[in-house]
Design a protein around this motif. Structure first.
Motif, PDB file in Angstrom:
ATOM      1  N   UNK A  55      10.387  37.968  45.140  1.00  0.00           N
ATOM      2  CA  UNK A  55       9.748  38.601  43.986  1.00  0.00           C
ATOM      3  C   UNK A  55       8.311  38.117  43.861  1.00  0.00           C
ATOM      4  N   UNK A  56       7.433  39.031  43.481  1.00  0.00           N
ATOM      5  CA  UNK A  56       6.055  38.682  43.139  1.00  0.00           C
ATOM      6  C   UNK A  56       5.853  39.113  41.696  1.00  0.00           C
ATOM      7  N   UNK A  72       1.927  41.910  54.862  1.00  0.00           N
ATOM      8  CA  UNK A  72       2.956  41.253  55.663  1.00  0.00           C
ATOM      9  C   UNK A  72       4.386  41.641  55.300  1.00  0.00           C
ATOM     10  N   UNK A  73       4.587  42.186  54.111  1.00  0.00           N
ATOM     11  CA  UNK A  73       5.919  42.574  53.666  1.00  0.00           C
ATOM     12  C   UNK A  73       5.929  44.062  53.314  1.00  0.00           C
ATOM     13  N   UNK A  74       7.121  44.603  53.116  1.00  0.00           N
ATOM     14  CA  UNK A  74       7.264  45.970  52.618  1.00  0.00           C
ATOM     15  C   UNK A  74       7.531  45.891  51.122  1.00  0.00           C
ATOM     16  N   UNK A  75       6.936  46.799  50.356  1.00  0.00           N
ATOM     17  CA  UNK A  75       7.178  46.840  48.911  1.00  0.00           C
ATOM     18  C   UNK A  75       8.446  47.666  48.679  1.00  0.00           C
ATOM     19  N   UNK A  76       9.517  46.962  48.308  1.00  0.00           N
ATOM     20  CA  UNK A  76      10.815  47.623  48.088  1.00  0.00           C
ATOM     21  C   UNK A  76      10.839  48.343  46.744  1.00  0.00           C
ATOM     22  N   UNK A  88       7.080  42.894  41.624  1.00  0.00           N
ATOM     23  CA  UNK A  88       7.156  43.624  42.885  1.00  0.00           C
ATOM     24  C   UNK A  88       8.180  42.914  43.759  1.00  0.00           C
ATOM     25  N   UNK A  89       9.114  43.671  44.311  1.00  0.00           N
ATOM     26  CA  UNK A  89      10.097  43.097  45.229  1.00  0.00           C
ATOM     27  C   UNK A  89       9.605  43.375  46.649  1.00  0.00           C
ATOM     28  N   UNK A  90       9.332  42.300  47.386  1.00  0.00           N
ATOM     29  CA  UNK A  90       8.777  42.408  48.734  1.00  0.00           C
ATOM     30  C   UNK A  90       9.828  41.987  49.755  1.00  0.00           C
ATOM     31  N   UNK A  91       9.988  42.766  50.810  1.00  0.00           N
ATOM     32  CA  UNK A  91      10.968  42.430  51.843  1.00  0.00           C
ATOM     33  C   UNK A  91      10.247  41.993  53.116  1.00  0.00           C
ATOM     34  N   UNK A  92      10.796  40.953  53.739  1.00  0.00           N
ATOM     35  CA  UNK A  92      10.226  40.413  54.967  1.00  0.00           C
ATOM     36  C   UNK A  92      10.593  41.295  56.160  1.00  0.00           C
ATOM     37  N   UNK A  93       9.651  41.464  57.080  1.00  0.00           N
ATOM     38  CA  UNK A  93       9.939  42.162  58.341  1.00  0.00           C
ATOM     39  C   UNK A  93      10.987  41.364  59.120  1.00  0.00           C
TER      40      UNK A  93
END
Length: 197
Positions: A55-56, A72-76, A88-93
Motif C-alpha cells: 500500500x502507498x 516499478x510496480x503496477x497500480x492495482x 494506492x495498491x501497488x503490485x510487484x512484478x
C-alpha cells in the motif's frame, strides 16, 4: 508442512507491518501554479514470506484526485477515503521474499485548478527509518527567498495541535528548490516541510 505454517504464523504475528522502511526519497515538483508532480521512492525490506503487493498511503489536499502511476510496480487500485489517507495498491512484478529489499515507486500528477491545495509535504514516521530526503521544486518562483519550515507533531495526539517548528530550509534560487535530509527521525511523529504558496 506444519513447520512452514508455524514459521509463517510467527513472521506474520511478529511483524504487524509487512515491510520495514529503510529510506524514503520524496520529490514535489510544481511545474506552474496549478500543475505538479509528487514522487516517492521507498527502499523497503520484506517482512512476509512472500510480499506481492504494497500500500502507498497519500493525501492530496486539492479537490481533484491525482493521476497515479508507478515505474516499478503496477497500480492495482486506488481507494479514496474522506477522513483518512487515500491508498494506492501497488503490485510487484517479481514478489519480494522474506528479508529481501526492493524499491517502491509512487507518482501522482496533480492539478490544483481551484487553488485549494496546501503547500506542504507530510510524512508519517511510525517506525525506525534511516533517512527521509525531501526535494521541493517550485519552477514558477522568481525572485523568491522565503525559507521553508520543518515541523513535527505527535501521531497519537488526541486533540488538534499545532506543529512544532524544528528547523528551516533555505530556498536555492538557482535550482528553484528546497532540499532537506531528515536523518534518523524519531518514530511517532508526522514530519512536515511547509513553504509559502
Amino acid at each position: 508442512m506444519s513447520i512452514i505454517w508455524a514459521i509463517y504464523s510467527f513472521v506474520k504475528r511478529s511483524n504487524e507491518n509487512n515491510h520495514l522502511k529503510v529510506s524514503v526519497f520524496t520529490k514535489f515538483e510544481a511545474l506552474d501554479k496549478t500543475h505538479s508532480i509528487f514522487e516517492t521512492y521507498r527502499v523497503i525490506q520484506s517482512k512476509r514470506l512472500v510480499l506481492s503487493e504494497i500500500d502507498q498511503n497519500f493525501k492530496w489536499s486539492g479537490s481533484q484526485l491525482p493521476k497515479v502511476s508507478s515505474r516499478f510496480q503496477k497500480v492495482k487500485d486506488v481507494i479514496t477515503n474522506e477522513h483518512d489517507y487515500d491508498k494506492a495498491i501497488l503490485t510487484f512484478e517479481k514478489p519480494l521474499l522474506y528479508n529481501e529489499t526492493g524499491v517502491v515507486h509512487f507518482r501522482a500528477e496533480t492539478d490544483d485548478y481551484d487553488g485549494k491545495a496546501k503547500p506542504y509535504l507530510d510524512y508519517k514516521v511510525e517506525s525506525y527509518i534511516n533517512i527521509i530526503h525531501y526535494r521541493v521544486i517550485l519552477k514558477y518562483k522568481d525572485d523568491f527567498q522565503q525559507p521553508a519550515k520543518v515541523l513535527k507533531r505527535p501521531i497519537d495526539c488526541k486533540t488538534p495541535t499545532e506543529y512544532e517548528e524544528i528547523g528551516s530550509i533555505t530556498f536555492d534560487e538557482r535550482a528553484k528548490c528546497y532540499e532537506y535530509y531528515l536523518i534518523n527521525p524519531a518514530p511517532g511523529y508526522f514530519y512536515r516541510i511547509q513553504w509559502e504558496k
